[in-house]
Enzyme design. Structure first.
Site, PDB file in Angstrom:
ATOM      1  N   ASP A   1       0.498  -7.898   1.802  1.00  0.00           N
ATOM      2  CA  ASP A   1       0.853  -6.485   1.790  1.00  0.00           C
ATOM      3  C   ASP A   1       2.370  -6.293   1.882  1.00  0.00           C
ATOM      4  O   ASP A   1       2.861  -5.432   2.621  1.00  0.00           O
ATOM      5  CB  ASP A   1       0.147  -5.746   2.940  1.00  0.00           C
ATOM      6  CG  ASP A   1       0.137  -4.227   2.727  1.00  0.00           C
ATOM      7  OD1 ASP A   1       0.480  -3.787   1.609  1.00  0.00           O
ATOM      8  OD2 ASP A   1      -0.203  -3.493   3.671  1.00  0.00           O
TER       9      ASP A   1
ATOM     10  N   HIS B   1       0.813  -1.220   0.000  1.00  0.00           N
ATOM     11  CA  HIS B   1       0.000   0.000   0.000  1.00  0.00           C
ATOM     12  C   HIS B   1       0.849   1.274   0.000  1.00  0.00           C
ATOM     13  O   HIS B   1       0.351   2.348  -0.316  1.00  0.00           O
ATOM     14  CB  HIS B   1      -1.000  -0.004   1.171  1.00  0.00           C
ATOM     15  CG  HIS B   1      -0.394   0.244   2.516  1.00  0.00           C
ATOM     16  ND1 HIS B   1      -0.097  -0.774   3.410  1.00  0.00           N
ATOM     17  CD2 HIS B   1      -0.039   1.383   3.145  1.00  0.00           C
ATOM     18  CE1 HIS B   1       0.391  -0.263   4.515  1.00  0.00           C
ATOM     19  NE2 HIS B   1       0.438   1.051   4.386  1.00  0.00           N
TER      20      HIS B   1
ATOM     21  N   SER C   1       4.653   3.001   7.815  1.00  0.00           N
ATOM     22  CA  SER C   1       4.317   1.789   7.076  1.00  0.00           C
ATOM     23  C   SER C   1       5.489   1.318   6.229  1.00  0.00           C
ATOM     24  O   SER C   1       6.112   2.108   5.516  1.00  0.00           O
ATOM     25  CB  SER C   1       3.110   2.039   6.168  1.00  0.00           C
ATOM     26  OG  SER C   1       1.942   2.215   6.919  1.00  0.00           O
TER      27      SER C   1
END
Length: 431
Positions: free
Chosen positions: A170, A140, A249
Site C-alpha cells: 500500500d 488507496h 492516510s
C-alpha cells in the site's frame, strides 16, 4: 451685696468666655491626641502584618520560581515551554511544510459507459522525500484517480503523476514538476528497526481536510499483521494511539527528531474516526519499496515461478484429505526455474489428477497432485495473502526454506527465488 460696675461686668464676662474656650480647646486636643495614637497603633499593626504576608508571599514565589525553573527549562522566542512542548514545536516547524495534501478526481460514466467528466473522489496526505518533487503516500489514497492534485503549505497546487505503486505494501510514489525558483522542504527517513512500545511519536496530516494537523502519542504495539478488507496482508505494522483520522492516510509518523519512522495507513474504528488504534507501515519497508518504485516503477521482488492456487479456493471443486486445511497448491512450475531446479514439484498432469474449469479466460487445467506449500521461512501459509506477505521483503536470488506437503508427508526444501520478469504467475489464481 457687692455691686459691680458696668465695666467690671463686661470684663468678667469676657474672661469667663476666654477661660471656657481654653478649656474646650484643651479637651478637644486631648481627644484628638487619643484618636491619633490609636490610629497609629492600628496602622503599625496592619503594616507589620502586611510586611509578614509579603515576606511569606515573596518566599513562596521564590520557591515556586525555583520549582518552575526546574520543570520548565526551555525558552523559545522569549516564551517558556516544557521540554515536551518545545520538542513538539520544533518537529512541527521542521516537518509541516514537507507534508502535502493530496486530492483526487475520478471519471464518472453514464448508464451506457459514456464519460461524463471528472468528479471529486477523495483526499489524503503525503510526504515530500526528495527536492525533485517525489512524494510518498498510500496506494488507496490515489486509487482509481484520473487526476491527482498535490497542494503545498504555501497554497500552491501541482498536478501529480504516478511514478509507481505497490499494492502489496500500500505504498505509492508520486511526482510533480518543481518550479526553478522553489526549494522544497523534505522529510528524511528514520529507523523503525529499534522502535520500542512506549516511544513517543508524532503524526502530521490532513484529517477531514484540515491541512497539516499534528497529533501526538506513543508506539502502542509492534509487529502487527494487518489486512484491510480484501487488501493484502501487511506484516510488522506499527500500532499507535496518536489520533489518525480519514485524511491522515499517507502522511508521516515521526520520531521526536522529526524523522519518518512510518507511513500512516489504517485506523480501526466503527465510526470511521480515531479510536486510538492506528497503524503505520514501518519505514524499513517503505525505504526498500520507494527505492525500487523510483528506480524501476515497480518493486523487484523474489518469486516462486510457478502456477499457484490457494487450496481454500479449490475446496469447492476438489475433496482434499482432512489433513489439508490450507496452503498453496503448486500446479505447474516454469521449466528451468530455480524452484524447479531446487526440487519443488508440480502436478503430474495425469487425467485422474487434473481439474478442468471454465473461466472468463477460457478453460484452465489445474494439476491437483503437486506440492502444497504450508510455510515459508517458518511463516505459516494458509491463504494467498499469507503467501504474498511471506515473500514481500524478498529479492531475486534470496534463499527461502519452503515447507511442503508431498504424498501426505511434510518436507522442507531450500529454494532460490527468481525475479518477476520471468514469472508466469507469482500471485496465485482467482477462480
Amino acid at each position: 451685696m457687692k455691686l459691680y460696675s458696668k465695666y467690671q461686668m463686661i470684663r468678667n464676662c469676657i474672661a469667663s468666655i476666654l477661660i471656657g474656650a481654653a478649656v474646650v480647646i484643651f479637651v478637644m486636643r486631648v481627644e484628638i491626641y487619643k484618636i491619633t495614637t490609636e490610629e497609629n497603633e492600628n496602622v503599625a499593626q496592619v503594616t507589620e502584618s502586611t510586611a509578614e504576608t509579603e515576606t511569606e508571599n515573596n518566599s513562596s514565589i521564590e520557591e515556586e520560581n525555583i520549582t518552575s525553573s526546574k520543570a520548565i527549562p526551555v525558552a523559545v522566542q522569549n516564551t517558556i515551554y516544557t521540554q515536551d512542548e518545545a520538542q513538539n514545536i520544533n518537529v512541527y516547524e521542521k516537518c509541516n511544510e514537507a507534508v502535502v495534501n493530496i486530492t483526487t478526481q475520478t471519471m464518472s460514466y453514464d448508464w451506457f459507459y459514456q464519460p461524463l467528466g471528472l468528479q471529486d473522489s477523495g483526499s489524503g496526505s503525503g510526504s515530500i522525500i526528495d527536492k525533485r518533487g517525489y512524494v510518498v503516500t498510500n496506494v488507496h489514497v490515489i486509487e482509481n484517480a484520473a487526476k491527482i492534485t498535490i497542494s503545498l503549505s504555501d497554497g500552491t497546487s501541482y498536478e501529480g503523476s504516478v511514478v509507481g505503486k505497490d499494492e502489496e505494501c500500500d505504498i505509492a510514489v508520486l511526482k510533480f514538476d518543481v518550479p526553478a525558483n522553489v526549494t522544497l522542504k523534505t522529510i528524511e527517513f528514520g529507523n523503525s528497526e529499534n522502535l520500542k512500545v512506549g516511544q513517543k511519536v508524532i503524526a502530521i496530516g490532513n484529517p477531514f481536510g484540515l491541512e497539516r494537523t499534528m497529533t501526538t502519542g506513543i508506539v502502542s504495539g509492534l509487529g502487527r499483521p494487518i489486512q484491510e478488507s480484501n487488501g493484502p496482508l501487511i506484516r510488522n505494522m506499527i500500532q499507535t494511539d496518536a489520533a489518525i483520522n480519514p485524511g491522515n492516510s499517507g502522511g508521516p509518523l515521526l520520531d521526536n527528531q522529526g524523522r519518518m519512522i512510518g507511513i500512516n495507513t489504517i485506523i480501526y474504528s466503527n465510526s470511521g474516526s480515531s479510536s486510538g488504534v492506528g497503524f503505520a507501515i514501518p519505514v524499513s519497508t517503505a525505504r526498500r519499496v520507494v527505492s525500487d518504485l523510483i528506480q524501476y516503477g515497480k518493486v523487484n521482488r523474489g518469486i516462486i515461478n510457478a502456477e499457484l492456487y490457494p487450496v481454500s479456493t479449490l475446496k469447492r471443486y476438489v475433496r482434499f484429505p482432512s489433513s489439508i486445511t490450507g496452503g498453496i497448491l503448486v500446479s505447474e512450475i516454469a521449466a528451468g526455474s530455480r524452484a524447479a531446479n531446487d526440487g519443488l514439484k508440480g502436478g503430474s498432469k495425469q487425467r485422474n489428477s487434473t481439474l478442468s474449469l471454465r473461466t472468463m479466460r477460457g478453460i484452465i487445467n489445474i494439476y491437483i497432485d503437486g506440492d502444497i506449500i504450508t510455510a515459508i521461512d517458518n511463516i505459516t501459509v494458509n491463504t494467498q495473502a499469507d503467501f504474498d506477505s511471506a515473500l514481500e521483503d524478498k529479492k531475486p536470488g534470496d534463499k527461502v526454506t519452503v515447507t511442503v506437503l508431498r504424498n501426505g508427508k511434510s518436507e522442507k526444501i531450500k529454494i532460490t527465488l527468481d525475479g518477476d520478469e520471468s514469472s508466469t504467475n507469482n500471485t496465485g489464481k482467482t477462480l
